[in-house]
Design a protein around this motif. Structure first.
Motif, mmCIF file in Angstrom:
data_model
loop_
_atom_site.group_PDB
_atom_site.id
_atom_site.type_symbol
_atom_site.label_atom_id
_atom_site.label_comp_id
_atom_site.label_asym_id
_atom_site.label_seq_id
_atom_site.Cartn_x
_atom_site.Cartn_y
_atom_site.Cartn_z
ATOM 1 N N LEU A 59 42.189 -15.129 21.793
ATOM 2 C CA LEU A 59 41.387 -14.286 22.685
ATOM 3 C C LEU A 59 42.075 -12.951 22.948
ATOM 4 N N LEU A 60 43.398 -12.968 23.083
ATOM 5 C CA LEU A 60 44.130 -11.722 23.300
ATOM 6 C C LEU A 60 44.013 -10.777 22.113
ATOM 7 N N GLU A 80 42.388 -7.062 22.501
ATOM 8 C CA GLU A 80 43.098 -5.831 22.149
ATOM 9 C C GLU A 80 42.319 -4.994 21.133
ATOM 10 N N SER A 81 41.629 -5.668 20.226
ATOM 11 C CA SER A 81 40.867 -4.938 19.202
ATOM 12 C C SER A 81 39.671 -4.198 19.782
ATOM 13 N N LEU A 82 39.236 -4.566 20.996
ATOM 14 C CA LEU A 82 38.034 -3.980 21.597
ATOM 15 C C LEU A 82 38.342 -2.942 22.670
ATOM 16 N N LEU A 83 39.610 -2.769 23.004
ATOM 17 C CA LEU A 83 39.985 -1.861 24.081
ATOM 18 C C LEU A 83 40.098 -0.419 23.590
ATOM 19 N N PRO A 84 39.984 0.538 24.508
ATOM 20 C CA PRO A 84 40.240 1.938 24.134
ATOM 21 C C PRO A 84 41.694 2.106 23.681
ATOM 22 N N ASP A 85 41.955 3.223 23.004
ATOM 23 C CA ASP A 85 43.316 3.498 22.550
ATOM 24 C C ASP A 85 44.273 3.560 23.733
ATOM 25 N N GLY A 86 45.423 2.956 23.566
ATOM 26 C CA GLY A 86 46.428 2.952 24.612
ATOM 27 C C GLY A 86 47.527 1.968 24.284
ATOM 28 N N VAL A 87 48.468 1.834 25.203
ATOM 29 C CA VAL A 87 49.593 0.916 25.047
ATOM 30 C C VAL A 87 49.297 -0.349 25.833
ATOM 31 N N THR A 88 49.443 -1.511 25.190
ATOM 32 C CA THR A 88 49.181 -2.781 25.859
ATOM 33 C C THR A 88 50.489 -3.516 26.139
ATOM 34 N N SER A 89 50.482 -4.284 27.218
ATOM 35 C CA SER A 89 51.651 -5.074 27.618
ATOM 36 C C SER A 89 51.169 -6.093 28.636
ATOM 37 N N GLY A 90 52.109 -6.778 29.312
ATOM 38 C CA GLY A 90 51.742 -7.677 30.402
ATOM 39 C C GLY A 90 50.887 -8.850 29.980
ATOM 40 N N TYR A 91 51.113 -9.384 28.777
ATOM 41 C CA TYR A 91 50.283 -10.493 28.280
ATOM 42 C C TYR A 91 50.572 -11.768 29.068
ATOM 43 N N VAL A 112 32.805 -4.430 25.883
ATOM 44 C CA VAL A 112 33.825 -5.384 25.434
ATOM 45 C C VAL A 112 33.255 -6.799 25.419
ATOM 46 N N ALA A 113 32.582 -7.186 26.499
ATOM 47 C CA ALA A 113 32.056 -8.543 26.621
ATOM 48 C C ALA A 113 30.927 -8.826 25.641
ATOM 49 N N ALA A 114 30.257 -7.784 25.149
ATOM 50 C CA ALA A 114 29.097 -7.972 24.274
ATOM 51 C C ALA A 114 29.472 -8.346 22.853
ATOM 52 N N ASP A 115 30.750 -8.278 22.489
ATOM 53 C CA ASP A 115 31.138 -8.649 21.123
ATOM 54 C C ASP A 115 30.769 -10.116 20.875
ATOM 55 N N PRO A 116 30.029 -10.418 19.808
ATOM 56 C CA PRO A 116 29.542 -11.789 19.599
ATOM 57 C C PRO A 116 30.629 -12.790 19.241
ATOM 58 N N ARG A 117 31.842 -12.333 18.983
ATOM 59 C CA ARG A 117 32.907 -13.277 18.608
ATOM 60 C C ARG A 117 33.472 -14.037 19.804
ATOM 61 N N SER A 161 40.717 -16.536 11.569
ATOM 62 C CA SER A 161 41.625 -15.406 11.364
ATOM 63 C C SER A 161 42.186 -14.911 12.694
ATOM 64 N N LEU A 162 41.364 -14.901 13.765
ATOM 65 C CA LEU A 162 41.848 -14.470 15.073
ATOM 66 C C LEU A 162 42.855 -15.462 15.646
ATOM 67 N N VAL A 163 42.576 -16.741 15.483
ATOM 68 C CA VAL A 163 43.492 -17.768 15.990
ATOM 69 C C VAL A 163 44.822 -17.702 15.257
ATOM 70 N N ASP A 164 44.772 -17.529 13.938
ATOM 71 C CA ASP A 164 46.006 -17.449 13.157
ATOM 72 C C ASP A 164 46.812 -16.207 13.533
#
Length: 250
Positions: free
Chosen positions: A89-90, A94-105, A221-226, A234-237
Motif C-alpha cells: 500500500l505504501l 507514494e506513486s500517487l503523491l505530488p512530487d516531494g520528499v517522503t519519510s515517516g513510514y 489519490v483514493a480514486a486509483d482502482p488498484r 508487483s506492488l507487494v513484491d
C-alpha cells in the motif's frame, strides 16, 4: 526444246535485278536474336534455381514462396492479485503523491491496512494516513459517523460518474484527522485518506505540520482502482523490497 527454254530463263534471270531480300534478312536476324535471348533466359533461370536449391541445401531449408508472417502472442496474467500488505500500500501511495520528499513510514500493527507517510513539497513535512477496507453499511456510512462522532462538518456523499461516492469530513479539533476523505466504491471497497495538520505523536505531543493535500487531491489519490484488500503482485513484491519492516503507527 526443253534445253533451249531453260537456257533462255537462265539468261533472263542473270541479267535482271536481284530480288528485294533486305526485309527478309532483317526479319531473320531479329528472329534469331529473340531465340538466342529466350534460350539465355531459360538457361539463366535454370542456373538461378540451381543456386537457390544449393543455398537451401546448405541452410537445410528451401523456400520457394513468401514465408507466413510471424504471430506474436502477448503475455497474459503477469501481475495477478494477491492479499494486500502495508508495504505494498505504501508503494502505491507514494506513486500517487505530488512530487516531494517522503519519510515517516509506518503502519498499523499486525498487518492492518492503514499506512502513514510524511510528504515534504518544499514547506516542511506533512502527514498522510491512508486506510483500505470494506464498508458494510453503504456510502462510507455518512463519514464513518463523522469519523467516530468527532463533531466535524460533513460534505456529501457526492456520487461520481464512475459510481463511487465521496464524503469529506472536516474535524477542527483533530490535527491527525483534520480533513478526512472517504471514497466509497461500488464494489464495496472504501479508501480513507486522512490529511493531518500535525505529525505523529513524538512521546509528548504532535508537532505541527502543513496539510500537504487538498480534499480534491486526496480524492484523486483514493480514486486509483488498484486500492483494495488485494493488490497486484508487483506492488507487494516491491513493497517487501523497499519496506521490509515498518514501525507501528503512533
Amino acid at each position: 526444246m526443253e534445253l533451249e527454254l531453260r537456257s533462255r530463263l537462265t539468261d533472263e534471270l542473270s541479267t535482271g535485278p536481284e530480288p528485294p531480300i533486305g526485309d527478309l534478312v532483317v526479319a531473320s536476324m531479329r528472329q534469331g536474336r529473340r531465340l538466342r535471348v529466350a534460350r539465355r533466359l531459360r538457361m539463366g533461370g535454370i542456373a538461378l534455381l540451381a543456386v537457390v536449391v544449393a543455398a537451401g541445401l546448405v541452410g537445410g531449408v528451401v523456400t520457394l514462396r513468401p514465408a507466413a508472417p510471424q504471430v506474436v502472442t502477448p503475455a497474459t496474467g503477469t501481475d495477478p492479485l494477491v492479499p494486500a500488505t502495508p508495504a505494498g500500500l505504501l508503494v502505491l501511495l507514494e506513486s500517487l503523491l505530488p512530487d516531494g520528499v517522503t519519510s515517516g513510514y509506518a503502519a498499523t500493527p499486525g498487518g492492518g491496512l492503514m499506512v502513514q507517510v510524511y510528504l515534504d513539497t518544499g514547506h516542511g513535512p506533512g502527514m498522510l494516513r491512508v486506510a483500505v477496507g470494506r464498508d458494510a453499511d453503504g456510502p462510507a456510512a455518512v463519514g464513518h459517523r463523522a469519523v467516530m462522532d468527532g463533531g466535524g462538518a460533513v460534505t456529501g456523499p457526492v456520487r461520481r460518474a464512475d459510481g463511487a461516492q465521496v464524503t469529506v469530513v472536516f474535524l477542527p479539533d483533530n490535527c491527525v484527522q483534520r480533513t478526512v476523505v472517504l471514497f466509497d466504491r461500488p464494489d464495496g471497497i472504501v479508501v480513507q485518506v486522512n490529511i493531518a495538520a500535525c505529525l505523529a505523536w513524538d512521546g509528548t505531543g504532535n508537532p505541527p505540520g502543513p496539510q500537504v493535500l487538498t480534499a480534491v487531491q486526496a480524492e484523486a489519490v483514493a480514486a486509483d482502482p488498484r486500492w483494495g484488500t488485494m493488490l497486484p503482485r508487483s506492488l507487494v513484491d516491491e513493497g517487501a523490497a523497499r519496506h521490509p519492516t515498518l514501525p507501528d503507527l503512533a
